[in-house]
Scaffold this motif. Structure first.
Motif, PDB file in Angstrom:
ATOM      1  N   GLU A 123       0.831  -1.207   0.000  1.00  0.00           N
ATOM      2  CA  GLU A 123       0.000   0.000   0.000  1.00  0.00           C
ATOM      3  C   GLU A 123       0.863   1.254   0.000  1.00  0.00           C
ATOM      4  O   GLU A 123       0.564   2.229  -0.701  1.00  0.00           O
ATOM      5  N   ALA A 124       1.937   1.251   0.774  1.00  0.00           N
ATOM      6  CA  ALA A 124       2.833   2.404   0.823  1.00  0.00           C
ATOM      7  C   ALA A 124       3.476   2.647  -0.536  1.00  0.00           C
ATOM      8  O   ALA A 124       3.602   3.794  -0.989  1.00  0.00           O
ATOM      9  N   ARG A 125       3.857   1.561  -1.209  1.00  0.00           N
ATOM     10  CA  ARG A 125       4.463   1.701  -2.538  1.00  0.00           C
ATOM     11  C   ARG A 125       3.476   2.323  -3.512  1.00  0.00           C
ATOM     12  O   ARG A 125       3.839   3.221  -4.295  1.00  0.00           O
ATOM     13  N   ALA A 126       2.229   1.874  -3.466  1.00  0.00           N
ATOM     14  CA  ALA A 126       1.200   2.406  -4.365  1.00  0.00           C
ATOM     15  C   ALA A 126       0.913   3.878  -4.086  1.00  0.00           C
ATOM     16  O   ALA A 126       0.633   4.657  -5.011  1.00  0.00           O
ATOM     17  N   GLU A 127       1.001   4.260  -2.824  1.00  0.00           N
ATOM     18  CA  GLU A 127       0.686   5.629  -2.424  1.00  0.00           C
ATOM     19  C   GLU A 127       1.891   6.561  -2.490  1.00  0.00           C
ATOM     20  O   GLU A 127       1.754   7.778  -2.321  1.00  0.00           O
ATOM     21  N   GLY A 128       3.088   5.996  -2.713  1.00  0.00           N
ATOM     22  CA  GLY A 128       4.301   6.803  -2.719  1.00  0.00           C
ATOM     23  C   GLY A 128       4.753   7.201  -1.329  1.00  0.00           C
ATOM     24  O   GLY A 128       5.511   8.166  -1.160  1.00  0.00           O
ATOM     25  N   ARG A 129       4.304   6.447  -0.314  1.00  0.00           N
ATOM     26  CA  ARG A 129       4.692   6.742   1.060  1.00  0.00           C
ATOM     27  C   ARG A 129       6.029   6.079   1.370  1.00  0.00           C
ATOM     28  O   ARG A 129       6.259   4.925   0.976  1.00  0.00           O
TER      29      ARG A 129
END
Length: 308
Positions: free
Chosen positions: A119-125
Motif C-alpha cells: 500500500e505504501a508503494r502504491a501511495e508513494g509513502r
C-alpha cells in the motif's frame, strides 16, 4: 544506479594490504564453485580458521556468558561456531548480489507487514525497514528488489581500508542509493526517505551516544536514529528478518507489522523486542561477535556521571 565514491588514495598499512589480498583471493575462488559447496566451504573457513584466530569465537562466547550465564560451555561453543558459520555464508552470499536476488525471487516471503508495504508503494509513502545483524539481513531486501522495489540503505565501513574499497562498491550492486554509516550517510538516507523512497537501517550496534535499552536482558546503548527518521518523514517503520533455513542455503523473508509512531525510545524498544524474539528462536543466527554491550565501558561512564 549510483556508484560508490572512489577515494584517490587508500590509507592502510602492509598488513591491511596483505589481509585484503587474501580475502579477495578467497572470495574470487569461492565464487567459482557451486553454491552449496561455496556456502559450506565459507562457513567452515570462517568458523574453523578465521573466528578462532581473530578472537571472534572467544568474544561470542563471552557475550553469550554475559546474556545467559547459566548456559553450558558446550552449548555456548556450539552457538559460537554456528554464528561464525552463518557469518561466512552471509559474507559470500552478499558478494554475489545478483545471485542472492535471483534466489530470493522464489523464496518464502511472509509477515503481517506485506500488505502495508504494498500500500505504501502504491501511495508513494516512504518506508524505513529496520533489522539487526541476524540471518542474512540482505536477503529480505533482495526479495523485494527481485519484485521491482528500489531500496537504499546504510552500510558500516570495514576497518581495513583496502577491503572496504571493493566492499563498498559491491554494496551498491543490489539496489541504491547506499550510504556509508555516519552523519553524512544518515543525512543522505534521511533525504532519500523524505523524498518517498525506501531504505534499510540496522540498529543493533553499540553507540555511546545512544539511549540505554535492555537487549537480551542486559543494558545496551541504542541510537534512536531509525525512529527519528520515521517520525520526521512519516515513513512506515517495518522490521524485517532474513531467517536462514535448516538447509543452510535458503531463507524465509519475514516482514513484520509496522511499529506505530510515538515516543522514539519506545519505538526502538519495540524494534529491539522484535529482534530479540528471533534471536531466542535462532541464537546461532545473530552476530554475537559484535561488542554490543561493552559492560565495563558502561560501568565507567555511569561512574563518571555520578562522580565520587
Amino acid at each position: 544506479m549510483s556508484k560508490a565514491p572512489i577515494e584517490e588514495q587508500i590509507s592502510g598499512d602492509w598488513s591491511d594490504w596483505i589481509t585484503d589480498r587474501v580475502l579477495r583471493a578467497v572470495i574470487w575462488l569461492m565464487l567459482r564453485v557451486p553454491l552449496r559447496l561455496r556456502l559450506l566451504l565459507m562457513g567452515r573457513f570462517v568458523s574453523r580458521i578465521v573466528a578462532p584466530l581473530a578472537g571472534y569465537r572467544a568474544r561470542a562466547i563471552e557475550n553469550l556468558t554475559h546474556v545467559w550465564p547459566d548456559m553450558s560451555d558446550a552449548e555456548k561453543a556450539l552457538i559460537a561456531d554456528g554464528v561464525a558459520d552463518n557469518a561466512g555464508r552471509t559474507m559470500i552470499e552478499n558478494y554475489e548480489v545478483n545471485g542472492l536476488r535471483d534466489r530470493m525471487r522464489t523464496a518464502k516471503v511472509t509477515g503481517d507487514g506485506l500488505k502495508a508495504i504494498k500500500e505504501a508503494r502504491a501511495e508513494g509513502r516512504p518506508v524505513l525497514f529496520v533489522t539487526g545483524h541476524f540471518g542474512n539481513f540482505e536477503a529480505p531486501r533482495a526479495a523485494l528488489v527481485a519484485q521491482g522495489y528500489k531500496i537504499g540503505g546504510l552500510y558500516r565501513p570495514m576497518s581495513n581500508p583496502f577491503f572496504n574499497d571493493h566492499y563498498a562498491r559491491n554494496m551498491h550492486r543490489l539496489s541504491g542509493p547506499v550510504f556509508e554509516q555516519g552523519r553524512r550517510g544518515t543525512m543522505g538516507l534521511l533525504r532519500h526517505i523524505k523524498d518517498g523512497g525506501m531504505g534499510v537501517l540496522l540498529f543493533d550496534v553499540y553507540d555511546s551516544a545512544g539511549t540505554v535499552i535492555d537487549f537480551m536482558g542486559q543494558p545496551a546503548p541504542t541510537l534512536t536514529s531509525a525512529a527519528d527518521i520515521a517520525l520526521r518523514t512519516g515513513a512506515l517503520m517495518v522490521p524485517f528478518f532474513g531467517i536462514r533455513q535448516p538447509d543452510g542455503e535458503s531463507f524465509e523473508a519475514v516482514f513484520e507489522a509496522p511499529i506505530p509512531h510515538g515516543d522514539p525510545v519506545e519505538m526502538m524498544r519495540a524494534a529491539t523486542a522484535r529482534l530479540e524474539s528471533h534471536i531466542r528462536d535462532h541464537p546461532e543466527q545473530w552476530f554475537w561477535i559484535h561488542r554490543r554491550w561493552k559492560p565495563r565501558r558502561q560501568r565507567k561512564r555511569a561512574a563518571a556521571k555520578t562522580g565520587p
